[in-house]
Design a protein around this motif. Structure first.
Motif, PDB file in Angstrom:
ATOM      1  N   ASN A   4       3.630  14.464   7.686  1.00  0.00           N
ATOM      2  CA  ASN A   4       4.532  14.266   6.555  1.00  0.00           C
ATOM      3  C   ASN A   4       5.147  12.864   6.533  1.00  0.00           C
ATOM      4  O   ASN A   4       5.896  12.533   5.613  1.00  0.00           O
ATOM      5  CB  ASN A   4       5.660  15.296   6.590  1.00  0.00           C
ATOM      6  N   ARG A   5       4.862  12.073   7.528  1.00  0.00           N
ATOM      7  CA  ARG A   5       5.397  10.710   7.571  1.00  0.00           C
ATOM      8  C   ARG A   5       4.480   9.742   6.816  1.00  0.00           C
ATOM      9  O   ARG A   5       3.263   9.720   7.038  1.00  0.00           O
ATOM     10  CB  ARG A   5       5.553  10.239   9.017  1.00  0.00           C
ATOM     11  N   TYR A   6       5.096   8.928   5.968  1.00  0.00           N
ATOM     12  CA  TYR A   6       4.371   7.911   5.203  1.00  0.00           C
ATOM     13  C   TYR A   6       5.087   6.570   5.331  1.00  0.00           C
ATOM     14  O   TYR A   6       6.303   6.522   5.535  1.00  0.00           O
ATOM     15  CB  TYR A   6       4.284   8.295   3.725  1.00  0.00           C
ATOM     16  N   CYS A   7       4.312   5.506   5.186  1.00  0.00           N
ATOM     17  CA  CYS A   7       4.884   4.153   5.160  1.00  0.00           C
ATOM     18  C   CYS A   7       4.350   3.424   3.940  1.00  0.00           C
ATOM     19  O   CYS A   7       3.153   3.508   3.628  1.00  0.00           O
ATOM     20  CB  CYS A   7       4.517   3.385   6.423  1.00  0.00           C
ATOM     21  N   VAL A   8       5.240   2.723   3.253  1.00  0.00           N
ATOM     22  CA  VAL A   8       4.858   1.848   2.148  1.00  0.00           C
ATOM     23  C   VAL A   8       5.146   0.419   2.568  1.00  0.00           C
ATOM     24  O   VAL A   8       6.304   0.074   2.850  1.00  0.00           O
ATOM     25  CB  VAL A   8       5.639   2.184   0.863  1.00  0.00           C
ATOM     26  N   ILE A   9       4.123  -0.412   2.633  1.00  0.00           N
ATOM     27  CA  ILE A   9       4.301  -1.832   2.957  1.00  0.00           C
ATOM     28  C   ILE A   9       4.356  -2.611   1.648  1.00  0.00           C
ATOM     29  O   ILE A   9       3.397  -2.616   0.874  1.00  0.00           O
ATOM     30  CB  ILE A   9       3.161  -2.359   3.842  1.00  0.00           C
ATOM     31  N   MET A  10       5.475  -3.267   1.408  1.00  0.00           N
ATOM     32  CA  MET A  10       5.647  -4.066   0.198  1.00  0.00           C
ATOM     33  C   MET A  10       5.046  -5.453   0.440  1.00  0.00           C
ATOM     34  O   MET A  10       5.555  -6.228   1.256  1.00  0.00           O
ATOM     35  CB  MET A  10       7.134  -4.180  -0.146  1.00  0.00           C
ATOM     36  N   VAL A  52       3.575   6.196  11.905  1.00  0.00           N
ATOM     37  CA  VAL A  52       3.012   6.938  10.772  1.00  0.00           C
ATOM     38  C   VAL A  52       1.499   7.032  10.940  1.00  0.00           C
ATOM     39  O   VAL A  52       0.873   6.063  11.389  1.00  0.00           O
ATOM     40  CB  VAL A  52       3.363   6.194   9.458  1.00  0.00           C
ATOM     41  N   PRO A  53       0.871   8.164  10.612  1.00  0.00           N
ATOM     42  CA  PRO A  53      -0.596   8.225  10.634  1.00  0.00           C
ATOM     43  C   PRO A  53      -1.195   7.094   9.795  1.00  0.00           C
ATOM     44  O   PRO A  53      -0.727   6.811   8.689  1.00  0.00           O
ATOM     45  CB  PRO A  53      -0.900   9.598  10.020  1.00  0.00           C
ATOM     46  N   LYS A  54      -2.230   6.449  10.310  1.00  0.00           N
ATOM     47  CA  LYS A  54      -2.787   5.277   9.625  1.00  0.00           C
ATOM     48  C   LYS A  54      -3.243   5.597   8.206  1.00  0.00           C
ATOM     49  O   LYS A  54      -3.147   4.753   7.311  1.00  0.00           O
ATOM     50  CB  LYS A  54      -3.940   4.703  10.445  1.00  0.00           C
ATOM     51  N   GLU A  55      -3.722   6.823   8.005  1.00  0.00           N
ATOM     52  CA  GLU A  55      -4.176   7.192   6.662  1.00  0.00           C
ATOM     53  C   GLU A  55      -3.002   7.388   5.700  1.00  0.00           C
ATOM     54  O   GLU A  55      -3.202   7.493   4.483  1.00  0.00           O
ATOM     55  CB  GLU A  55      -5.018   8.462   6.721  1.00  0.00           C
ATOM     56  N   ASN A  56      -1.770   7.411   6.221  1.00  0.00           N
ATOM     57  CA  ASN A  56      -0.580   7.571   5.384  1.00  0.00           C
ATOM     58  C   ASN A  56       0.149   6.252   5.156  1.00  0.00           C
ATOM     59  O   ASN A  56       1.295   6.250   4.701  1.00  0.00           O
ATOM     60  CB  ASN A  56       0.388   8.576   6.010  1.00  0.00           C
ATOM     61  N   ILE A  57      -0.472   5.144   5.475  1.00  0.00           N
ATOM     62  CA  ILE A  57       0.116   3.831   5.207  1.00  0.00           C
ATOM     63  C   ILE A  57      -0.415   3.322   3.874  1.00  0.00           C
ATOM     64  O   ILE A  57      -1.625   3.192   3.674  1.00  0.00           O
ATOM     65  CB  ILE A  57      -0.206   2.829   6.328  1.00  0.00           C
ATOM     66  N   ILE A  58       0.509   3.045   2.939  1.00  0.00           N
ATOM     67  CA  ILE A  58       0.168   2.565   1.602  1.00  0.00           C
ATOM     68  C   ILE A  58       0.650   1.126   1.472  1.00  0.00           C
ATOM     69  O   ILE A  58       1.782   0.811   1.856  1.00  0.00           O
ATOM     70  CB  ILE A  58       0.861   3.417   0.510  1.00  0.00           C
ATOM     71  N   GLN A  80      -5.594   3.471  -0.490  1.00  0.00           N
ATOM     72  CA  GLN A  80      -4.301   3.200   0.148  1.00  0.00           C
ATOM     73  C   GLN A  80      -3.665   1.915  -0.353  1.00  0.00           C
ATOM     74  O   GLN A  80      -2.626   1.492   0.158  1.00  0.00           O
ATOM     75  CB  GLN A  80      -4.469   3.132   1.670  1.00  0.00           C
ATOM     76  N   ILE A  81      -4.271   1.295  -1.350  1.00  0.00           N
ATOM     77  CA  ILE A  81      -3.723   0.075  -1.937  1.00  0.00           C
ATOM     78  C   ILE A  81      -3.335   0.372  -3.377  1.00  0.00           C
ATOM     79  O   ILE A  81      -4.165   0.764  -4.196  1.00  0.00           O
ATOM     80  CB  ILE A  81      -4.745  -1.080  -1.906  1.00  0.00           C
ATOM     81  N   LEU A  82      -2.051   0.203  -3.702  1.00  0.00           N
ATOM     82  CA  LEU A  82      -1.570   0.385  -5.069  1.00  0.00           C
ATOM     83  C   LEU A  82      -1.318  -0.977  -5.701  1.00  0.00           C
ATOM     84  O   LEU A  82      -0.667  -1.832  -5.096  1.00  0.00           O
ATOM     85  CB  LEU A  82      -0.288   1.211  -5.099  1.00  0.00           C
ATOM     86  N   HIS A  83      -1.808  -1.146  -6.928  1.00  0.00           N
ATOM     87  CA  HIS A  83      -1.719  -2.439  -7.603  1.00  0.00           C
ATOM     88  C   HIS A  83      -0.590  -2.467  -8.618  1.00  0.00           C
ATOM     89  O   HIS A  83      -0.371  -1.491  -9.341  1.00  0.00           O
ATOM     90  CB  HIS A  83      -3.028  -2.740  -8.343  1.00  0.00           C
ATOM     91  N   GLU A  84       0.104  -3.594  -8.677  1.00  0.00           N
ATOM     92  CA  GLU A  84       1.054  -3.873  -9.747  1.00  0.00           C
ATOM     93  C   GLU A  84       0.413  -4.901 -10.671  1.00  0.00           C
ATOM     94  O   GLU A  84      -0.176  -5.872 -10.198  1.00  0.00           O
ATOM     95  CB  GLU A  84       2.358  -4.434  -9.173  1.00  0.00           C
ATOM     96  N   SER A  85       0.536  -4.699 -11.965  1.00  0.00           N
ATOM     97  CA  SER A  85      -0.089  -5.628 -12.910  1.00  0.00           C
ATOM     98  C   SER A  85       0.762  -6.858 -13.171  1.00  0.00           C
ATOM     99  O   SER A  85       0.282  -7.841 -13.743  1.00  0.00           O
ATOM    100  CB  SER A  85      -0.384  -4.907 -14.231  1.00  0.00           C
TER     101      SER A  85
END
Length: 364
Positions: A4-10, A52-58, A80-85
């Motif tokens: 249930n642990r996630y990480c978001v890298i900005m 955090v599990p590596k697959e839960n790093i965004i 695992q990569i989210l794009h901003e326009s």
């Protein structure tokens, strides 16, 4: 490791305060600024993969940097990569990624990480973030990591805690009383002596539904648009395309200003693991080791005579001979050479804006 642990890298910023080393086409997070063999982005990934599990790093980044992220982090998948326009501040980025993670796991507990920070005691850091994630799993709170000040620093924001409202002494988590953005030196001295103020690290921890509910109160129009996209478009690629189309309509605002300074469920978790922001030339000068004369030579070939308290950053293969100068910032990067007095962030912003107006985007 807790699924249930996630990480978001900005990792979508331009890093303009480190111009001309950090450029629009190749920002600071993709540089090995600390000279350790890993870029700032890679170091951040390494650090949080212990929590955090590596697959839960965004990784949340601008569309322009998607390939750079994939090159530097080949171990993560494209999903695992989210794009901003466009560049719209941290609040829209966090809102989008929160909706995305909720689609994956409604019980997710998230740490939002900046990609330009130095952590000295990584073992204590891992323990601190882990306790914060455990806390938000049981409490509907928005948590921000506060750093105990070591000097009256004016480059950081400060958070005042309410000593009378502590969730638990063991976790050192307190209710937020006030936020103050980059105070004057005299106020920073008072803040430090009071023992009630902590540096704002920009590291956030929360449960996915808690942050979505709070964002819905503070930025209802944006959240309504995002909720509609996620409800109507079950296909991930279609959702991404639609968010890409509407992203420019979102407010250009930071998470601190839009949410953290206004919400009534914000708490500070004290971090004492050794921390510094790698956002400006001044912060680099304060953080990195210097020679006996106070010169910071960033792995550059330089012959230095009777010179003190300078920052020197040169490209590989270039030699600089420096004599009889003091307190200068000497940076040669790509097609820009900058020589100026160090110690004034406002000057860098002025130089960058003037270069854009007079020379166009070629030097940005």
């Amino acid at each position: 490791m807790d699924s249930n642990r996630y990480c978001v890298i900005m990792a979508g910023g331009i890093g303009s305060r480190l111009w001309p080393l950090s450029r629009k086409g190749y920002p600071k997070q993709f540089h090995d600024i600390l000279g350790c063999g890993r870029t700032l982005l890679q170091q951040t990934y390494d650090r949080y993969s212990r929590i955090v599990p590596k697959e839960n790093i965004i990784v949340s980044t601008n569309i322009e940097y998607s390939e750079l992220v994939r090159e530097q982090l080949p171990e993560i998948g494209v999903e695992q990569i989210l794009h901003e326009s466009s560049f719209r501040g941290t609040a829209p980025s966090i809102a989008y990624v929160a909706c995305h993670i909720r689609q994956l796991n409604k019980n997710a507990n998230i740490v939002v990480a900046q990609s330009d920070q130095l952590i000295l005691d990584e073992n204590l850091f891992v323990d601190t973030i882990g306790k914060g994630l455990d806390f938000v799993a049981e409490n509907n709170k928005l948590v921000i990591i506060g750093i105990k000040p070591t000097c009256p620093e004016t480059r950081y924001g400060y958070i005042q805690i309410d000593n009378d409202i502590s969730v638990t002494d063991k976790s050192s988590i307190y209710k937020v009383r006030t936020f103050t953005e980059k105070p004057a030196y005299e106020f920073a001295q008072i803040f430090m002596k009071s023992g009630e103020f902590y540096w704002n690290s920009g590291i956030y921890i929360w449960n996915v539904q808690t942050v979505i509910d709070t964002l819905a109160k503070m930025l209802p129009d944006m959240m309504n648009d995002l909720e509609r996209v996620f409800a109507e478009l079950p296909n991930r690629d279609e959702r991404r395309r639609r968010v890409y189309e509407i992203y420019t309509s979102f407010p250009n605002v930071s998470m601190d200003l839009a949410v953290m300074e206004r919400a009534d469920n914000v708490f500070v978790q004290v971090g004492e693991f050794g921390w510094a922001d790698i956002g400006t030339w001044d912060s680099l000068y304060s953080t990195l080791p210097k020679d006996a004369d106070g010169n910071l030579n960033m792995r550059s070939h330089a012959i230095i005579y009777n010179s003190h308290d300078n920052v020197i950053s040169l490209p590989e293969g270039k030699l600089a001979v420096i004599q009889d100068v003091e307190g200068l910032l000497i940076v040669d990067s790509g097609n820009v050479l900058m020589v100026c007095r160090k110690g004034n962030e406002g000057d860098i912003r002025k130089f960058l804006n003037d270069a854009r107006m007079k020379m166009g985007e070629e030097y940005i």
